[in-house]
Each structure stands twice: as C-alpha cells, then as structure tokens.
Design an enzyme around this catalytic site. Structure first.
Site, PDB file in Angstrom:
ATOM      1  N   HIS A 301       0.832  -1.051  -0.073  1.00 52.80           N
ATOM      2  CA  HIS A 301       0.085  -0.171  -0.057  1.00 52.80           C
ATOM      3  C   HIS A 301       0.924   1.021   0.005  1.00 52.80           C
ATOM      4  O   HIS A 301       2.123   1.525   0.825  1.00 52.80           O
ATOM      5  CB  HIS A 301      -0.801  -0.172   1.268  1.00 52.80           C
ATOM      6  N   ASP A 358      -8.007  -5.336   0.138  1.00 56.47           N
ATOM      7  CA  ASP A 358      -8.570  -6.339  -1.041  1.00 56.47           C
ATOM      8  C   ASP A 358      -8.090  -7.804  -0.641  1.00 56.47           C
ATOM      9  O   ASP A 358      -8.645  -8.652  -1.295  1.00 56.47           O
ATOM     10  CB  ASP A 358      -7.839  -5.845  -2.365  1.00 56.47           C
TER      11      ASP A 358
HETATM   12  N1  ACO Z   1       4.295  -7.784  -4.552  1.00 54.73           N
HETATM   13  C1  ACO Z   1       5.529  -7.976  -4.649  1.00 54.73           C
HETATM   14  N2  ACO Z   1       6.185  -6.791  -4.722  1.00 54.73           N
HETATM   15  C2  ACO Z   1       5.528  -5.562  -4.418  1.00 54.73           C
HETATM   16  C3  ACO Z   1       4.165  -5.494  -4.132  1.00 54.73           C
HETATM   17  C4  ACO Z   1       3.616  -6.847  -4.431  1.00 54.73           C
HETATM   18  N3  ACO Z   1       2.313  -6.960  -4.207  1.00 54.73           N
HETATM   19  N4  ACO Z   1       4.023  -4.307  -3.886  1.00 54.73           N
HETATM   20  C5  ACO Z   1       4.983  -3.575  -3.960  1.00 54.73           C
HETATM   21  N5  ACO Z   1       6.066  -4.308  -4.257  1.00 54.73           N
HETATM   22  C6  ACO Z   1       7.575  -3.703  -4.140  1.00 54.73           C
HETATM   23  C7  ACO Z   1       7.603  -3.138  -5.696  1.00 54.73           C
HETATM   24  O1  ACO Z   1       8.181  -4.010  -6.541  1.00 54.73           O
HETATM   25  C8  ACO Z   1       9.028  -2.174  -5.152  1.00 54.73           C
HETATM   26  O2  ACO Z   1      10.071  -2.895  -4.933  1.00 54.73           O
HETATM   27  P1  ACO Z   1      11.565  -2.200  -5.209  1.00 54.73           P
HETATM   28  O3  ACO Z   1      11.552  -1.297  -4.198  1.00 54.73           O
HETATM   29  O4  ACO Z   1      12.422  -3.284  -5.261  1.00 54.73           O
HETATM   30  O5  ACO Z   1      11.404  -1.624  -6.701  1.00 54.73           O
HETATM   31  C9  ACO Z   1       8.356  -1.787  -3.576  1.00 54.73           C
HETATM   32  O6  ACO Z   1       7.647  -3.144  -2.995  1.00 54.73           O
HETATM   33  C10 ACO Z   1       7.544  -0.496  -3.638  1.00 54.73           C
HETATM   34  O7  ACO Z   1       6.468  -0.823  -4.350  1.00 54.73           O
HETATM   35  P2  ACO Z   1       5.780   0.282  -5.150  1.00 54.73           P
HETATM   36  O8  ACO Z   1       4.950  -0.318  -6.485  1.00 54.73           O
HETATM   37  O9  ACO Z   1       6.836   1.428  -5.471  1.00 54.73           O
HETATM   38  O10 ACO Z   1       4.707   0.898  -4.251  1.00 54.73           O
HETATM   39  P3  ACO Z   1       3.570   1.859  -4.741  1.00 54.73           P
HETATM   40  O11 ACO Z   1       3.332   2.813  -3.391  1.00 54.73           O
HETATM   41  O12 ACO Z   1       3.796   2.733  -5.930  1.00 54.73           O
HETATM   42  O13 ACO Z   1       2.476   0.915  -4.992  1.00 54.73           O
HETATM   43  C11 ACO Z   1       0.679  -0.714  -4.716  1.00 54.73           C
HETATM   44  C12 ACO Z   1       1.352   0.478  -4.157  1.00 54.73           C
HETATM   45  C13 ACO Z   1       0.188  -0.147  -6.206  1.00 54.73           C
HETATM   46  C14 ACO Z   1      -0.500  -0.895  -3.836  1.00 54.73           C
HETATM   47  C15 ACO Z   1       1.692  -1.974  -4.797  1.00 54.73           C
HETATM   48  O14 ACO Z   1       1.825  -2.256  -3.665  1.00 54.73           O
HETATM   49  C16 ACO Z   1       0.818  -3.036  -5.760  1.00 54.73           C
HETATM   50  O15 ACO Z   1       0.983  -3.100  -6.846  1.00 54.73           O
HETATM   51  N6  ACO Z   1       0.152  -3.892  -5.073  1.00 54.73           N
HETATM   52  C17 ACO Z   1      -0.518  -4.980  -5.342  1.00 54.73           C
HETATM   53  C18 ACO Z   1      -1.928  -4.411  -6.081  1.00 54.73           C
HETATM   54  C19 ACO Z   1      -2.718  -4.303  -4.862  1.00 54.73           C
HETATM   55  O16 ACO Z   1      -3.155  -5.191  -3.885  1.00 54.73           O
HETATM   56  N7  ACO Z   1      -3.580  -3.125  -5.086  1.00 54.73           N
HETATM   57  C20 ACO Z   1      -4.607  -2.732  -4.153  1.00 54.73           C
HETATM   58  C21 ACO Z   1      -4.152  -1.661  -3.150  1.00 54.73           C
HETATM   59  S1  ACO Z   1      -5.368  -0.907  -2.165  1.00 54.73           S
HETATM   60  C22 ACO Z   1      -6.411  -0.186  -2.811  1.00 54.73           C
HETATM   61  O17 ACO Z   1      -6.439   0.371  -3.748  1.00 54.73           O
HETATM   62  C23 ACO Z   1      -7.760  -0.357  -2.344  1.00 54.73           C
END
Ligand code: ACO
Length: 423
Positions: A301, A358
C-alpha cells in the site's frame, strides 16, 4: 515547529510557508516556487504531493490509523451502518434520528431507474465487465437529470440510491435473468442483496448475516482520502465537470488491478495457486523476482507501512462470516498461509508490504455468493459516498484551481520539418 522552510537553488534563497494539519501533519506550500525560481517539483505518482486540504478522512499509515471525520474505523465498523456513514461523509456529521429517517426515506424513494435506462442494458454484450457498465450507466444518469446547482443535493441522493440498482441489474443481465425491482421495505444493503439474488419464481429472504457483513464491508471502503479514484473525481470535477461525469471517471480509475480491481485479482491469484498444487513459496519467489512482473495481489500500500486497519478487521470477519454461513472455503486457509509466508520473508519485511483491504474482502464476497467479476463493483458501492464528499469539498474550497500538473520535458529539442519524400 518553524513556520517556513528555506530552499537554496543556484544560490537563490526562497522561503515557503509550512502548513500544519489538525493532526500535526506538515506540508510545504510551494505555490510560489515556479514563479520565484522557474523550477517545479518532480514527484511521479504524487507520493509526496498534497493536492488539497481536506477535513474528511485522516490516515496515519505508520500507526495504521483510519478515521472518517474523526471517528475511528474500528468503532464505525462495529457499531454504525452504511447509510449513517454516507450521511457522515457527505453531510459532515452523523445524523440524529430525524435526519437519519429523512435521509433513509430519500434513499429509498429514489432507488428505481428510469425505465428508459433499462434499455441500455440490452445493448451491452453478455461478456461486458460490470465495472464498465457501471461507469457508463453513471455517466448516462447525467443525460436523464439536470445537473444545475439546484439539483445537486437530489443528484447526490439519486447516485447513492441508484448505484445498487444499476450494479444488481448488470449482474442479472450477465446471467440472463430478469431485472428484480427494489423494495421499499428493505434497508439499503438488504435491498441490494434482494435485487441481486431474488428470482421471480421463488421467495427470497435476505440472510441477516450476509446483509450485516456487506454493510460492514461498505463502511470499510467508504473513504480513503486522496487515493487514485478519489483524486480522479476531484481532478475531473476541478474542470467544472458535473458530479455524474466525475463519479463515472472515478469508477473507471477504481477498475484498475493496482487499485480496486485488486480484489478480483486476489481471488483469481489464489485460485491459480490452488490449481497449481498450493505451492505458495513458488509464488512468493515469483513476486520477489525482479525479472518477473508477477506481484502478490492484495499486498502493499502506498500509505500503510505497518498494517492496513481495514485488512485486520476483515481477516477476523472472514472467519466469522464463513462460520456463520457454514462455508468452508479452502481459499481462506490458502490466503492465511500465503500471508504468513510473505510476512516472514525479508523482501516483504524490508519493503513493508502487508495485506491491504483487498486481500480478505474477496473471500467474504465469495462466501456471500457474489461473483468474482462483481467484487470491484462492491468496492465502488462502498467508495461512492467518499467520492461525493470529496467532490463537494473540492467545489466549496476557495483554494481549488483546475488541476493541471506540470512536467519535465525529455523529448527532442527543436528540429526542422522534413517533407515525406526526403525522410
Ligand atoms: N508484490 C511484490 N512486490 C511488491 C508488491 C507486491 N504486491 N507491492 C509492492 N512491491 C514492491 C515493488 O516492486 C517495489 O520494490 P522495489 O523497491 O524493489 O522496486 C516496492 O515494493 C515498492 O512498491 P511500489 O510499487 O513502488 O509502491 P507503490 O506505493 O507505488 O504501489 C501498490 C502501491 C500499487 C498498492 C503496490 O503495492 C501493488 O501493486 N500492490 C498489488 C496490487 C494491490 O493489491 N492493489 C490494491 C491496493 S489497495 C487499494 O487500492 C484499495
């Protein structure tokens, strides 16, 4: 705390006022930055950018705090109901008894769709995703109702009142059943379940446990400050676009798998892991592999870095609802095991990735009999009062300007046009 911050750029010193929120959050007001220095800020994804002041929802992502207009989410989920929450978000206060009676009555009276709107459903293919139908239908409300200032309060009622009818009708259409009309003797949540699951040939009684659980799910989703879909509603509305147009755009933003669409993806992913023999470690490894774009859906998140309070509530609720309904879903056990493995893994610990709202919501929806394709629609039903509250707040805020970010241009510098024959 000092009242301003200084920036030195090319030996030029600029001072920016510090703005403090009611919970001690601070922001630098950089409105004068470009005028004073020619520079802009670059913040892809707006992770450090405050787009407005807002009095609706407070989140402390470090402490796992979520409050709607000051009320902790845990108390609201436990003791309130969704109609009250709609009033709290849209009208700023919890309703007293006469206010609640009036608000409920209005929501009940406006739940029918104009008969002509039903014709739209005939045009969608059977395979249409219910989120696409929902955003189109909400946009279409604007063609049926005047969108002047005098109609705003009634249009807000129409939106909250008609969205369950539209959602249920899109489901009925997908499974080829006739539309079920709303019933004025049922409460908001029970009415939606009635329209989803009643069939003309049989008597249907809404199970209380399902209605209660759904009500709580809607409360948990009702607002989350400047998330992607809410910011979309504010951005679209900042141009002066109508409420219906702005909410339709927010629904489209919510549909993406990184936002609301994740609840559908979580279940699809869990099913895939189950079908593949239940080897969670393999999928945790895939999620960690930077050469693989696989992510664990329902994890991570932008704001919550220790835990998502909504996910904590839902994990406990999933156990209760499944037990009460006598449902034994192997996906719940699978989800818990996946969570356990991921939370002990260095990759997830380092990046502070926890289950989000979620992760467990889909398992509860499944137990209720809601089809996977409708999960994100359920999210939209819950988030609607939040979008409306933000749209209203944005419109009443003297600081609002049309939302128009800038960019750092990285394309070609000036060059001369070459005629096609000479290229
Ligand atoms: N699985 C594996 N790795 C992950 C995940 C995941 N679910 N989420 C984040 N990471 C990693 C990224 O690859 C990144 O790694 P790095 O630093 O080595 O490059 C790091 O964690 C930070 O992630 P970002 O994508 O930069 O974080 P951001 O804040 O931009 O994105 C998000 C947040 C979109 C929720 C992301 O965690 C994600 O894609 N999660 C899966 C989808 C999801 O569950 N979405 C629902 C969110 S809640 C909502 O909207 C109601």
């Amino acid at each position: 705390m000092s009242s301003s911050a200084k920036l030195i750029l090319n030996d030029q010193e600029c001072e920016f006022p510090i703005i403090e929120g009611s919970e001690g959050e601070i922001g630098l007001s950089i409105r004068s930055l470009r005028g004073a220095t020619g520079a802009i800020t670059l913040d892809p994804g707006y992770g450090n950018t405050g787009s407005c002041r807002s009095a609706i929802t407070f989140i402390d992502g470090e402490k796992g705090i979520l409050r709607y207009r000051g009320y902790p989410i845990e108390e609201l989920a436990q003791s309130s109901n969704f109609v009250e929450i709609c009033h709290l978000l849209v009208h700023e206060e919890l309703p007293n008894a006469p206010q609640l009676a009036e608000f409920t009555n209005l929501l009940t009276r406006h739940s029918m769709l104009h008969e002509d709107m039903k014709k739209f459903f005939e045009g969608y293919p059977k395979t249409a995703h219910p989120m696409s139908i929902l955003s189109s239908m909400i946009s279409s409300l604007g063609t049926f109702y005047a969108e002047d200032e005098d109609s705003l309060e009634l249009n807000i009622i129409r939106l909250i009142s008609k969205i369950p009818t539209i959602a249920a009708l899109s489901y009925k259409k997908a499974i080829g059943q006739p539309a079920v009309y709303p019933r004025n003797d049922l409460d908001y949540t029970s009415n939606f379940l009635h329209m989803m699951f009643a069939v003309p040939a049989e008597a249907y009684e809404v199970p209380e446990v399902v209605a209660k659980a759904l009500d709580m799910l809607l409360i948990l989703h009702a607002d989350h400050e400047q998330n992607c879909s809410t910011s979309t509603a504010r951005m679209v509305g900042s141009s002066g676009a109508s409420l219906f147009a702005s909410i339709s755009a927010a629904i489209s933003a919510l549909s993406g798998p990184l936002h609301g669409g994740a609840n559908q993806k979580v279940i699809e992913q869990l099913k895939m892991i189950e079908a593949d023999g239940g080897d969670f470690q393999k999928y945790v490894n895939k999620a960690k592999d930077k050469n693989d774009d696989f992510r664990l859906m329902g994890f991570g998140h932008r704001v919550y870095k220790n835990f998502d309070p909504r996910s904590r509530i839902l994990k406990g609720e999933a156990d209760k609802v499944l037990e009460n309904l006598g449902v034994d879903d192997p996906l719940l056990g699978l989800a818990k095991s996946l969570e356990e493995i991921a939370l002990e893994d260095e990759y997830f610990i380092e990046r502070r990735l926890y289950p989000n709202v979620d992760f467990y919501s889909g398992i509860i929806y499944r137990a209720m009999g809601i089809p996977t394709e409708m999960f994100t629609v359920m999210f939209a039903l819950g988030r609607l009062p939040g979008w409306i509250a933000h749209w209203k707040e944005m419109n009443g805020d003297p600081e609002t300007r049309i939302n128009r970010p800038r960019q750092i241009y990285t394309g070609a510098t000036e060059r001369c046009y070459v005629a096609v024959a000479d290229r």
